[in-house]
Design an enzyme around this catalytic site. Sequence first.
Site, PDB file in Angstrom:
ATOM      1  N   ASP A 115       0.861  -1.176   0.000  1.00  0.00           N
ATOM      2  CA  ASP A 115       0.000   0.000   0.000  1.00  0.00           C
ATOM      3  C   ASP A 115       0.906   1.237   0.000  1.00  0.00           C
ATOM      4  O   ASP A 115       2.129   1.152   0.191  1.00  0.00           O
ATOM      5  CB  ASP A 115      -0.964  -0.026   1.203  1.00  0.00           C
ATOM      6  CG  ASP A 115      -2.193   0.833   0.930  1.00  0.00           C
ATOM      7  OD1 ASP A 115      -3.232   0.601   1.563  1.00  0.00           O
ATOM      8  OD2 ASP A 115      -2.117   1.737   0.060  1.00  0.00           O
TER       9      ASP A 115
HETATM   10  C1  GLC Z   1      -4.274   4.330  -0.323  1.00  0.00           C
HETATM   11  C2  GLC Z   1      -5.176   3.203   0.102  1.00  0.00           C
HETATM   12  C3  GLC Z   1      -5.329   2.123  -0.930  1.00  0.00           C
HETATM   13  C4  GLC Z   1      -5.252   2.725  -2.318  1.00  0.00           C
HETATM   14  C5  GLC Z   1      -3.848   3.250  -2.502  1.00  0.00           C
HETATM   15  C6  GLC Z   1      -3.658   3.936  -3.866  1.00  0.00           C
HETATM   16  O1  GLC Z   1      -3.506   4.749   0.742  1.00  0.00           O
HETATM   17  O2  GLC Z   1      -4.915   2.581   1.344  1.00  0.00           O
HETATM   18  O3  GLC Z   1      -6.586   1.471  -0.689  1.00  0.00           O
HETATM   19  O4  GLC Z   1      -5.536   1.743  -3.301  1.00  0.00           O
HETATM   20  O5  GLC Z   1      -3.456   4.142  -1.479  1.00  0.00           O
HETATM   21  O6  GLC Z   1      -4.461   5.079  -3.924  1.00  0.00           O
END
Ligand code: GLC
Length: 740
Positions: A283
């Site tokens: 993430d």
């Molecule tokens: C965010 C979220 C994740 C998302 C990613 C890209 O922090 O936790 O769910 O897909 O970053 O935006």
Amino acid sequence: MRSIYYFFALTFLVLFHGPVNSQSKNYEKQIDSLLSIMTLEEKVGQLNQLPLSWDTGPSSPEGDKLKDIREGLVGSVLNIKGASKTRGIQELAMQSRLKIPLLFGLDVIHGYKTTFPVPLAESTSWDLEAMENSARIAAIEAASAGIHWTFAPMVDIARDPRWGRIMEGAGEDHYLGSLIATARVKGFQGKGLGSLDALMACAKHFAAYGAAVGGRDYNSVDMSERMLREVYLAPFKAAAEAGCATYMNSFNDINGIPASASKFLQRTVLKGEWGFQGFVVSDWGSIGEMIPHGYAANAREAARLAIIAGSDMDMASMCYRKELTGLVKDGVVPVSVVDEAVRRILRMKFTLGLFDDPYRFCNEGLEASTLSKPEFRAAARDMARKSIVLIKNEAETLPLKTGKKIALIGPLGKSETDMLGGWSVWWDDNSDVVSQFEGLERRIGKENLLYAKGCSTRGDDRSGFDEAVNTAKEADLIILTIGEDRDMSGEAQSRSDIGIPGVQEELAEKIFALGKPVVVLLNAGRPLVFNRIAEKADAVLLTWFPGSEAGNAIADVVFGDYNPSAKLTTTFPRTVGQVPIYYNHFNTGRPSPDDGPSRNFRTGYTDLEQTPAYPFGYGLSYTKFDYSDLKISSDKMKEGEKVEYSFTVENSGKYAGEEIVQLYIRDRFASVVRPVKELRDFVKIKLEPGEKKTVIFVIDKEKLSFYNDELDRVTEPGFFDVMIGASSADIRLKAELELK
Ligand code: GLC
């Protein structure tokens, strides 16, 4: 010498994969030949994902991203959209030595341009086909706009409405959640990756992110492996079985290990037990967050821990970009570990056909003709209608008849952006969204619809109250639209108080005091506490955030063009103090009677009933459904046998409607305690007034199985309660089953 080697390898590569049909399944030879000519820096580049949403200049936090792309040091970018823009960035990647195409990722969570209800809302439709279609349409639109990969479905089981991200999932039950995960993966990936209308799906957040302590986002998770496997991993396993192309690990530490560094999750379970062949992305920045977690001393250590644990691609932390080459050169990380991660990523790029044509998803003409097609809007309206939960309908207030003067009062009545909910794709212009006001106006005409905002969703400005009251006085009936705005749920939106925010309840009191019929529209991305509103309103519709067709769908339900059929997939508590509260809880050794505060040394609260405000599976209809005539094929099940439960459902009311019939079991005694109820099947049936249908549920051993203390998936002989009903708390038919 190396140049000759490169020549032959490149020739092989061009010859071998030039005309190759991207649908062919085995790319290992092409990947081998590509790996054989990649430098270590180029390999690490494939593991590097960068955001391009904002600052891409040389001074950006991630350095000169465009230069890195030109030099083949980036494998994927996220947060740019559009066939033209993605083509422009892909052209930079084609300037690199090996011309390895980029992957374009985006959070297409509940629609790309045509926005569907937020995922938690969609889940209350219990309509797997409609949810698959919703994801399918999102994929068709996004793929036409140059996107290869969505960071969805979010499949986190959530039992805590303080957690803002409960909005993104499918609620508290892992049986339903697993079926919805499967539907959404199939929807996104369609006929198969490589199709021009397919997106790579991404099951997230791996894992158990929804069990964060206190419902506080990004916070710690600690649970037994048994609970983890039984409940929280179930939808992820279903996603793997559905062929989900990628996984995203989660921000939380789980049992003391940050998920991005969890070998157990990524190698033992996902890539080992489940045989996952795609790749794992971290993430946003989560690899670097091992440092504040207190698990890695620095970025170099974080990079080592993550790659060893099986976290293939690094989203935005730059730890791999800065540290991984050195770790390999220093002999700390074997190049084979890097190669394995690169292989997984290249495998998906070949599968998408990007080596055949890096621009195959960059067709501006296709994009223009695809977005917002009328049939997509119609599907969004249908999904939105199916996602609206009828919470209360005193004296058949709803459906409304036309011809009355209606006042729409409340801060969400004319909002377009709020109707899209959190994690909708960002657009500068949302004028194509049908607001609640527009939907009602189309239905009853300007002359019959008044409006006043009354107040905001936030703050304590009461200056609009008088206008709202005076407007309401002019109407025969009031539609009061209150609740959260779109930014109050989703990521980093955990709330300690899940009541109606701001001064909206004060506004409501003034409206109720007029003594006119009041229909409340509850806008929310999570279960809310709204006891006083529910008590005084004549009717309550939980409308969530219904998406692009919000106003039309709401008007369809309010005026009875659609009879609401949705049922809750999360428990709504009486107070936040009840949280966590969920239907499939254990009985404990001192269960409290459900009818009141706990007493006589029993579990529960001495100052509150034990039951929630609204239970899992709850949702009313304009009509009435009766269950009768249960027949069972046997009250005993032997090895390999199945038992059938046949019964009649009748629409005894005056409106056609759909009923979500639910089957629950209870294992009375087992080698580990079992929940008082477990959803094990459901069916949604449509009945005309007076119509009856025979429904048949089948129970087999799988439906009676669970993880025992040794973490084996087992069934154990014994007695089960079999319950059929309209919600987890509204059981209409019962039977006993003995498993021999
Ligand atoms: C965010 C979220 C994740 C998302 C990613 C890209 O922090 O936790 O769910 O897909 O970053 O935006």
